[in-house]
Write a protein that holds these residues in place. Structure first.
Motif, mmCIF file in Angstrom:
data_model
loop_
_atom_site.group_PDB
_atom_site.id
_atom_site.type_symbol
_atom_site.label_atom_id
_atom_site.label_comp_id
_atom_site.label_asym_id
_atom_site.label_seq_id
_atom_site.Cartn_x
_atom_site.Cartn_y
_atom_site.Cartn_z
ATOM 1 N N GLU A 175 33.044 81.517 93.857
ATOM 2 C CA GLU A 175 32.796 81.246 92.431
ATOM 3 C C GLU A 175 31.568 82.006 91.937
ATOM 4 N N GLU A 176 30.545 82.035 92.782
ATOM 5 C CA GLU A 176 29.292 82.688 92.387
ATOM 6 C C GLU A 176 29.519 84.173 92.096
ATOM 7 N N LYS A 177 30.227 84.833 92.995
ATOM 8 C CA LYS A 177 30.473 86.275 92.823
ATOM 9 C C LYS A 177 31.348 86.518 91.595
ATOM 10 N N LEU A 178 32.333 85.637 91.404
ATOM 11 C CA LEU A 178 33.235 85.791 90.257
ATOM 12 C C LEU A 178 32.491 85.615 88.941
ATOM 13 N N GLN A 179 31.598 84.606 88.924
ATOM 14 C CA GLN A 179 30.831 84.358 87.688
ATOM 15 C C GLN A 179 30.005 85.592 87.323
ATOM 16 N N GLU A 180 29.447 86.230 88.363
ATOM 17 C CA GLU A 180 28.626 87.428 88.129
ATOM 18 C C GLU A 180 29.490 88.571 87.580
ATOM 19 N N SER A 181 30.681 88.744 88.152
ATOM 20 C CA SER A 181 31.579 89.809 87.666
ATOM 21 C C SER A 181 31.973 89.556 86.216
ATOM 22 N N VAL A 182 32.327 88.296 85.917
ATOM 23 C CA VAL A 182 32.753 87.955 84.555
ATOM 24 C C VAL A 182 31.601 88.201 83.572
ATOM 25 N N ALA A 183 30.391 87.787 83.954
ATOM 26 C CA ALA A 183 29.235 87.965 83.062
ATOM 27 C C ALA A 183 29.019 89.449 82.768
ATOM 28 N N LYS A 184 29.180 90.295 83.786
ATOM 29 C CA LYS A 184 28.970 91.746 83.590
ATOM 30 C C LYS A 184 30.055 92.324 82.675
#
Ligand code: NAD
Length: 253
Positions: A39-48
């Motif tokens: 989830e953490e990595k996905l949230q970062e990708s989505v934010a970018k």
């Protein structure tokens, strides 16, 4: 395919090549559904992606689990109103030699678990996501495109019985889908990257990386954006289907 407003699903979108593809397509105005385990990595990708002005959502899903894949693609189709493209990119490495021979004794080196885990994610995961994406493309009356990420290791590589078998299988699956799904206006392509600088290759020993780089005729590792650019080229060219594009700096295994 017009990238602007197209719905593109990327598995393994939390880091590495998957994230680079997401950002590249976000800049082109695509709408992104990112699948991964973290989830953490996905949230970062989505934010970018959002920083670039794109619509992006994330979905936690293990691509090797049939029920999870079915439910996640239904959710994506509901959230976005359909699916236009899938990049089957999630993958793992569990390298190891096949057997060990010492003092006249032979022992197994690659365990069944090591074999199966790579086949599950890198081959079965591609099958499950491709089947669901094709179904959603048809249900929403859209033409579409599936891109499967293979590898130069598909030609066979020492210590990669499991990975090479899966990545060769991915090519066979891609050509089968290109032939089978063309009647519905769905294209399918594979990309076989060489050595690209991501977390995956970052886990290799520095000596091994240095030795490998020396064997690449262009004398450098590839960059994630060079694979993302190839994804974009395939999506935008409606007459490309059933082929493998090698992006490897002329390296042959
Ligand atoms: P990476 O390890 O950096 O990223 C892979 C992503 O896939 C990770 O975020 C991981 O969490 C996700 N993932 C793994 N198992 C999953 C599962 N069961 N369900 C959902 N997500 C899962 O790897 P990368 O270098 O970005 O590689 C991406 C793809 O490209 C892989 O298929 C890999 O085999 C292929 N490839 C990479 C290279 C390279 O040099 N990096 C070369 C050839 C092919």
């Amino acid at each position: 395919m017009q990238l602007k407003d197209s719905v593109v699903v990327i598995t393994g979108g939390g880091q590495g090549l998957g994230r680079a593809m997401a950002l590249y397509l976000a800049e082109k105005g695509a709408r992104l559904a990112l699948i991964d385990l973290s989830e953490e990595k996905l949230q970062e990708s989505v934010a970018k992606c959002e920083e670039l002005g794109a619509e992006a959502r994330y979905y936690l899903c293990n691509v090797a689990k049939e029920a999870e894949v079915e439910s996640v693609f239904s959710k994506i189709a509901e959230d976005f109103g359909g699916v236009d493209a899938l990049i089957n990119n999630a993958g793992i490495l569990r390298d190891g030699m096949l057997i060990k021979y010492k003092d006249g004794q032979v022992t197994h080196r690659m365990s069944l678990e090591q074999w199966q885990s790579v086949i599950d994610v890198n081959l079965t995961g591609v099958f499950l996501c491709g089947r669901e994406a094709a179904a959603k493309m048809l249900e929403s009356g859209r033409k579409g495109c599936i891109i499967n990420i293979s590898s130069i290791s598909r030609a066979g590589n020492i210590g990669q019985t499991n990975y090479s078998a899966a990545k060769a299988g991915v090519v066979g699956m891609s050509v089968s889908w290109a032939k089978e799904l063309a009647r519905f206006g769905i294209r399918c392509m594979a990309i076989a990257p060489g050595f690209i600088e991501t977390e995956m290759t970052g886990s290799m020993k520095p000596e091994a990386l240095e030795m490998m780089t020396k064997q690449i005729p262009l004398r450098r590792m590839g960059q994630p954006n060079e694979i993302a650019q190839t994804v974009c080229f395939i999506l935008e060219n409606d007459y490309l289907s059933g082929r493998v594009i090698e992006v490897d700096g002329a390296l042959r295994i």
